[in-house]
Design an enzyme around this catalytic site. Structure first.
Site, mmCIF file in Angstrom:
data_model
loop_
_atom_site.group_PDB
_atom_site.id
_atom_site.type_symbol
_atom_site.label_atom_id
_atom_site.label_comp_id
_atom_site.label_asym_id
_atom_site.label_seq_id
_atom_site.Cartn_x
_atom_site.Cartn_y
_atom_site.Cartn_z
ATOM 1 N N HIS B 274 -9.414 28.689 -18.841
ATOM 2 C CA HIS B 274 -9.243 29.871 -18.002
ATOM 3 C C HIS B 274 -10.416 30.023 -17.029
ATOM 4 O O HIS B 274 -10.224 30.152 -15.809
ATOM 5 C CB HIS B 274 -9.127 31.116 -18.891
ATOM 6 C CG HIS B 274 -8.971 32.396 -18.130
ATOM 7 N ND1 HIS B 274 -7.750 32.955 -17.853
ATOM 8 C CD2 HIS B 274 -9.887 33.226 -17.575
ATOM 9 C CE1 HIS B 274 -7.909 34.066 -17.160
ATOM 10 N NE2 HIS B 274 -9.205 34.257 -16.982
ATOM 11 N N GLU B 275 -11.626 30.003 -17.565
ATOM 12 C CA GLU B 275 -12.793 30.182 -16.695
ATOM 13 C C GLU B 275 -12.932 29.020 -15.720
ATOM 14 O O GLU B 275 -13.382 29.195 -14.588
ATOM 15 C CB GLU B 275 -14.061 30.357 -17.520
ATOM 16 C CG GLU B 275 -14.063 31.563 -18.471
ATOM 17 C CD GLU B 275 -13.699 32.885 -17.816
ATOM 18 O OE1 GLU B 275 -13.943 33.040 -16.594
ATOM 19 O OE2 GLU B 275 -13.137 33.774 -18.497
ATOM 20 N N HIS B 278 -11.097 29.799 -12.591
ATOM 21 C CA HIS B 278 -11.920 30.598 -11.670
ATOM 22 C C HIS B 278 -12.981 29.721 -10.996
ATOM 23 O O HIS B 278 -13.219 29.816 -9.789
ATOM 24 C CB HIS B 278 -12.640 31.714 -12.441
ATOM 25 C CG HIS B 278 -11.753 32.849 -12.875
ATOM 26 N ND1 HIS B 278 -11.066 33.634 -11.980
ATOM 27 C CD2 HIS B 278 -11.473 33.353 -14.110
ATOM 28 C CE1 HIS B 278 -10.382 34.577 -12.646
ATOM 29 N NE2 HIS B 278 -10.608 34.417 -13.939
ATOM 30 N N GLU B 304 -7.338 35.573 -10.343
ATOM 31 C CA GLU B 304 -6.735 35.487 -11.675
ATOM 32 C C GLU B 304 -5.564 34.506 -11.681
ATOM 33 O O GLU B 304 -5.296 33.866 -12.702
ATOM 34 C CB GLU B 304 -6.288 36.892 -12.114
ATOM 35 C CG GLU B 304 -5.989 37.014 -13.591
ATOM 36 C CD GLU B 304 -7.215 36.921 -14.504
ATOM 37 O OE1 GLU B 304 -8.357 36.915 -13.998
ATOM 38 O OE2 GLU B 304 -7.008 36.838 -15.732
#
Lengths: 510, 510
Positions: B274-275, B278, B304
């Site tokens: 997830h990170e 980003h 997001e």
């Protein structure tokens, strides 16, 4: 009522001055953090923008420090009307900012800009020159730096020797006339002691370091002893870099780095103890100075005295290892099973002339400094020109340390200092040793069982003494004021001379 | 000649504007670094001074952003005389600074100061209230925050719904009228799908996570796959924190954190992916925007979308684990020896309503957001008062997720957002999912063998597409402009609805 009329503008000026001081301190804190990060954490590809961002903040600090507002505040606070009403702390702050303000204002902006660009280029040139053993490539940069430094010395002004103006940047108030006799005595006795060690000394078992020491275990051992010797791990960190250093973010956040070599357990040990000496100093500054210009240590020399004191007077003492050696053996049972604590103690106090200053032992280290001190003085006075440096360097190495570098890379090109314009910096290292020995003499009087505490692993009494006598004051006192307060006299080379004589006579059975 | 007379003041204004933009960006970069450090590195005792130092820099950024100089530059650059001459990049920069300038200027300084103090206090109050399950203690703070936000909405202005003014802070241009039908469709289909899964679905072997996974090995595995999926380790780092996050220092220095749980290997895995979503976004912004306000992503929702796309559409796909699962098994042979890749795939796609949003699965996650969205709208419009929140929260949880929290701590008190005034923030999370599914549909068309690339561990083609289509633009386009450019239409909930339906029908054999 008239008091009030006077007090009002003073109070206004004080409030503004303290707010500006705090703001500059906050910027410096974040710049310090970013400096640390750039050496310890930052990934490769972000470095150039990272450096630009830090540069932007540095420029702001410079602007604030030489701003019209700062000038006006300093004028008000040093006016005959107000100066006597200032408390000791404010006076010290004013002293620091005023010094920086005046120095910065005396150098024309164009000249300084040119100099800043030059030092950036010189650093790259030095790196290349050292890598390729090419002094000629570095020479034109070095010549220009020396030329600038000669000009700066004239602009700053001095009483007797132009080098005084440069010394003062690192050790406020120090002069060639004060330093020459101190260093002469230290040099002569050190050269003499070194000759006797080499002729008559019994060799120490230094081979014990030439084994393989697991780096993870070394890290664990460093983390184990660091809090015991007085470093507060809740107010700091220990990380790893090629070149060990200490960086203060604030007095509750002091960061050390060390270097772990698999083939030599002593490198990280003494690197860590040395940096801990710097770090413990800044962790123990009076919190009231925590967000001000007084947060730092008194001078480069006094700072170095604290790292040297912990590294050498404490960390290389027999009593230190009587306490820690069994622990170290439990981390490295194979490597150290046949070495007694006495043997280990002698091994960590091995004297051996070498070409590289940063790896030198406690005795020959100062001789490396003497080479550089003599050279810098002569460069600034004009008695020596940069082109003659390789020859003079090698002559002095032979004269003081008895060895001659085979290349300029391991000779005159070894240090980074000149490329960033740090002429006048080197003496601080030996000043640290001189201060440390003088402080040792005092602490031994005031804590008679000093070495017994070390042998018992009780460092708190010693650290309390250092805090009360030195650390808490930060930059409140000038280095000379501080050493007189602590030891009752000005800097005196006898203490280090006697310390080295006594220590090495015992280590080498002279 | 007349052209030149016009061009001259424009060029002067542009130079000043770009210099100010770069300066603000440099400050923001160092503030970002310090924020990261405070969460990852900083020792405990330095934190309060550390926070003050960052505060000083933040204040400077605010002052520069609303300075007279900024105001004058924005006036010149948006004047009828010059605006049309600006290039796309400058227009985007002006758009961003102008928005911030106008918003900041419309709020009276006193009111904003009061609000800033309140959010500081509210955060502490929230922490205590959550720890002690005491909503009443938090209520007065929350009431005041909502009161402020209602005032701000009136001051900022809106066309239809006061909540629009707050939404716009996180997703520029978004309104309740646009969002309501999107969310209604998503909510209804999700509630329906959840019911079918619970009634007819075949349970996934989720127990495989309830074993012990060595954290050191987890770290190695995370470091192993991170560069393969497209994160450049020479332009970033991976560290460890309790709450995973991504922080950009500059586009060559993007820092991720993740959380390692010994009892659950999937927490770190999907946290890191997830990170990384980003982080890869910001690593691939056009370097020309690198030291400007355009360096960041287009909006919270678009940002997001990139993390969700990588975590869910890519990272929870069967093809992803066909490639990585044998590797994961080699790190944890004991734990995973009896689990097939199919079983593992189903396990990481387990749907299970739970009380805590941050731990929710891909399907129920949006239902958590719906609870908050409905509540926030009603709070800002005045239809709902803060004192009634616990009851309404629990009702909506029951209605959407079919479960009722047993305490307010695991209910209305669970999130930090309201305490810092982040009302309007929550929709971004579901917007991310909506954008991601719409982008997926496009990428599947443009890269027909999309999932084959994943199964082959070839992420470069996918990352190139994302870079070309989205990442490189940074904040150049508004979110709506961007999604239309990339997918050919405005945000449409059908794609996520269809994606979820298709995926979970397969996973649960519906």
């Amino acid at each position: 009522m008239e008091q009030k009329v006077i007090a009002q503008p003073l109070q206004v000026a004080l409030d503004k001055f303290n707010a500006l001081d705090e703001k500059i301190s906050h910027y410096s804190s974040v710049i310090g953090l970013a400096d640390w990060d750039s050496k310890v954490m930052a990934p490769k590809k972000g470095r150039s923008v990272f450096a630009k961002a830090i540069g932007t903040l540095r420029t702001e600090v410079f602007k604030m420090s030489v701003s019209q507002e700062m000038g006006e505040l300093l004028t008000v606070l040093t006016s005959s009307e107000f100066e006597e009403q200032l408390d000791t702390v404010t006076k010290a702050k004013v002293r620091e900012y005023r010094k920086y303000y005046q120095k910065s204002k005396t150098i024309p902006a164009d000249l300084y800009q040119e100099y800043a660009i030059l030092t950036g280029q010189a650093n790259d040139a030095w790196e290349e020159a050292r890598a390729t053993n090419n002094f000629e490539f570095y020479l034109p940069f070095l010549e220009r730096i020396i030329d600038f430094k000669r000009q700066f010395a004239e602009i700053y002004g001095y009483q007797e020797h132009p080098y005084d103006a440069l010394l003062d940047e690192f050790e406020p108030g120090l002069t060639v006339n004060k330093l020459d006799p101190l260093f002469a005595k230290l040099r002569e006795s050190s050269v003499n002691l070194l000759e006797r060690i080499q002729k008559y000394g019994q060799p120490a078992p230094h081979h014990i370091f030439e084994q393989s020491y697991d780096v993870e275990k070394q890290k664990q051992f460093n983390r184990f002893f660091l809090p015991i010797i007085g470093f507060d791990m809740e107010a700091g960190r220990l990380d790893e870099t090629v070149h060990p250093f200490a960086q203060t973010v604030n007095i509750g956040d002091v960061r050390l780095t060390t270097r772990y070599l698999a083939e030599n357990v002593s490198s990280a040990l003494f690197g860590t103890i040395h940096e801990a000496g710097h770090g413990i100093y800044e962790q123990n500054v009076n919190p009231a100075f925590g967000e001000s210009v007084l947060q730092e240590g008194a001078s480069f020399g006094i700072h170095e005295s604290q790292s040297r004191f912990l590294e050498n007077m404490v960390g290389r003492s027999k009593e230190f290892w009587r306490y820690f050696y069994p622990q170290l053996q439990s981390y490295f049972p194979e490597q150290l099973k046949n070495v007694s604590v006495e043997g280990f103690y002698r091994a960590v106090n091995t004297v051996k002339p070498s070409f590289i200053r940063v790896e030198a032992d406690e005795l020959t280290y100062n001789l490396h400094i003497m080479v550089r001190y003599e050279i810098e003085k002569a460069l600034i006075s004009g008695e020596l020109e940069a082109k003659d440096l390789p020859v003079v360097w090698n002559q002095k190495m032979k004269e003081y340390l008895g060895i001659t570098p085979s290349t300029d890379s391991e000779g005159v090109l070894q240090d980074v200092h000149w490329s960033f314009g740090g002429i006048g910096y080197f003496p601080s290292y030996s000043l640290g040793n001189l201060y440390a020995a003088q402080i040792l003499r005092t602490i031994e009087k005031e804590i008679p069982d000093f070495y017994q505490h070390i042998e018992n692993g009780k460092f708190d009494v010693i650290q309390e003494w250092l805090k009360d006598s030195i650390h808490q004051y930060g930059k409140l006192y000038t280095p000379n004021e501080l050493i007189v307060r602590v030891t009752g006299e000005e800097l005196n080379a006898d203490y280090l001379v006697e310390y080295l004589e006594k220590k090495y006579s015992a280590v080498y059975g002279l």
